[in-house]
Write an enzyme that holds these catalytic residues in place. Sequence first.
Site, PDB file in Angstrom:
ATOM      1  N   GLY A 104       0.842  -1.193   0.000  1.00 15.48           N
ATOM      2  CA  GLY A 104       0.000   0.000   0.000  1.00 15.48           C
ATOM      3  C   GLY A 104       0.881   1.249   0.000  1.00 15.48           C
ATOM      4  N   TRP A 105       0.263   2.380  -0.202  1.00  9.65           N
ATOM      5  CA  TRP A 105       0.983   3.651  -0.328  1.00  9.65           C
ATOM      6  C   TRP A 105       1.858   3.924   0.892  1.00  9.65           C
ATOM      7  CZ3 TRP A 105       1.898   6.818  -4.264  1.00  9.65           C
ATOM      8  CH2 TRP A 105       2.383   8.098  -3.987  1.00  9.65           C
ATOM      9  N   GLU A 146       4.010  -0.141  -4.112  1.00 12.74           N
ATOM     10  CA  GLU A 146       3.758   1.124  -4.819  1.00 12.74           C
ATOM     11  C   GLU A 146       4.998   2.011  -4.750  1.00 12.74           C
ATOM     12  OE1 GLU A 146       0.051   2.907  -3.648  1.00 12.74           O
ATOM     13  OE2 GLU A 146      -0.983   1.006  -3.695  1.00 12.74           O
ATOM     14  N   TYR A 147       5.808   1.946  -5.851  1.00  8.25           N
ATOM     15  CA  TYR A 147       5.797   1.092  -7.033  1.00  8.25           C
ATOM     16  C   TYR A 147       7.230   0.698  -7.317  1.00  8.25           C
ATOM     17  CZ  TYR A 147       1.395   3.609  -7.575  1.00  8.25           C
ATOM     18  OH  TYR A 147       0.168   4.180  -7.341  1.00  8.25           O
ATOM     19  N   MET A 209      -4.964  -0.220 -10.845  1.00  5.15           N
ATOM     20  CA  MET A 209      -5.469   0.889 -10.029  1.00  5.15           C
ATOM     21  C   MET A 209      -5.726   2.114 -10.917  1.00  5.15           C
ATOM     22  SD  MET A 209      -3.310   0.492  -6.491  1.00  5.15           S
ATOM     23  CE  MET A 209      -1.662   0.198  -7.123  1.00  5.15           C
ATOM     24  N   TYR A 211      -7.211   4.837 -11.006  1.00  2.00           N
ATOM     25  CA  TYR A 211      -7.761   6.016 -10.309  1.00  2.00           C
ATOM     26  C   TYR A 211      -6.584   6.785  -9.739  1.00  2.00           C
ATOM     27  CZ  TYR A 211      -7.698   1.970  -7.137  1.00  2.00           C
ATOM     28  OH  TYR A 211      -7.349   0.816  -6.476  1.00  2.00           O
ATOM     29  N   ASP A 212      -6.869   7.890  -9.026  1.00  6.03           N
ATOM     30  CA  ASP A 212      -5.805   8.818  -8.595  1.00  6.03           C
ATOM     31  C   ASP A 212      -5.087   9.399  -9.812  1.00  6.03           C
ATOM     32  OD1 ASP A 212      -6.383   8.241  -5.958  1.00  6.03           O
ATOM     33  OD2 ASP A 212      -4.803   6.739  -5.755  1.00  6.03           O
TER      34      ASP A 212
END
Length: 504
Positions: A104-105, A146-147, A209, A211-212
């Site tokens: 995750g981020w 990520e990432y 993903m 989006y964003d």
Amino acid sequence: MGRKILIALLVNCLLWELVSAATDKVVCYHGSWSKYRSGNGQFTVNDIDPNLCTHLIYSFVGINTDGSILLLDSTLDVNNANFANFNALKTRNAALKTLVAVGGWGEGSTKYSAVAASATSRATFIQSALNLVQTYGFDGFDIDWEYPAQRGGAAADVQNYATLIKEFRTVFDKHGLLLTAAVAATPGSVDQSYDVPALSKYLDIINVMAYDIHASWDGVTGQNAPLYASSIDTTASAKLLNVNASISGWISRGADPQKLALGLGVYGRSFTLSNSAISGLGAPVSGAGNSGPYTLEAGMLGYNEICEAQLAGGWTTVWDDEQKVPYSFKGDQWIGYDNPRSIAIKASIILFIVNYAKSLNLGGVMIWSIETEDFRGICGSKYPILNAIKSALGTANENIEENVNDDTGGNDDASSGGGTAVDDGNDTPVGDETVVDDGTASGGTGGVTCTQAGYIRDPADCNKFYYCLLVGSSYQPLAQQCNSNLYFDLESQTCNWPQLVSGC
Ligand SMILES: *[C@@H]1O[C@H](CO)[C@@H](O)[C@H](O)[C@H]1NC(C)=O
């Protein structure tokens, strides 16, 4: 006898191929920290409807520098039995698959870069992940680095990541476990981070993903997840910042479409306008939008927070028909987001996103994330976005089958093939928006001719309408239906009160 049986066998094979290639995965991430949210925003594992998703992914665990798994909230996950409760959802849906996600981020990239670079730490990572999955009864493991080669990673990450998942695959195959990953979407980011053919070979599902894509860091308003480019996207690189270019890019770089799950955001990106009077796409902003009452993060709002805010009134909502997504503004606050209508369009269109679509339908969709859905039904029925996905995928799969049946010219056995469209009688209306009709596609599309992309109304029933989609060289009608009592309004291109709709 030979010939007839051979033809029957061929038709059966085709139908079987079709069913096995159905776009039927609905992968739902769950962020476990939503348990700590207040009021209507509090979401626990017990709030998950285990029949709306085919795969549920518990987020997140982390890693230590030696590659072993690090529990980020062991009190919740283990002591309070959250892992166990999550996996117990399978008792209410035997077909449900559960996974646990690492990364995750917040976990960043540098730890993962170092672990992937060494054979020893890769082996530790894989063994520790296997142990976690087996101890708590998950069906697989999801990697959200990520990432690779970004955010402090190294150029060698691209190759090391491919090696890592290849080794994961070898071990997981011995235990029949799923291996999936969440990946960056836009072509520029994909080129920095991934060996796409390797990912496609070793992963069961690639969660894109998508989006964003735009947020307050752009300095102007923009959509979180536009389906297509806008006319304000004039440069070559700007034209690639959308869902269509992302999915097309994954496929053209060698991903098997059946392994791709198109990521849909159950949230929006918010902005504070520099000048409330300039409120369109590309308007100047002074920064992120105000945080919401549940997610408490400036610059984003859950779908539940957006719809609750809109119930209070004062918002202006604009449907951006170029990008197939809405945006809303009130005072100096601006949000670009997805609603059930844009979600249904994306879920329908993924089957046709590249022109020779019949053989290239995607594996399904993914959502981030289930806890910002309108899971309590504060704005209408419960889970409007997931229900829109379920209906849209049912209709789209039926249309694909009809195409192939037409092509074979064979005995139209769609009644058995039609099993991919699940009608559980739970067809909930989606607020003031439209629901995609998961009913009888064959009866519904009779007599309607599509000549260009866009909406048309059923000439015999104003409650029904169709989205005409370019498939190969012809336009294909996707049957949709307004909520009962509403008619499809050709002027506003939405469902509307009958007294306001002309021509019915
Ligand atoms: C979608 O992407 C494909 C491939 O890049 C492109 O050819 C097509 O024009 C795009 N569709 C739209 C409506 O922008």
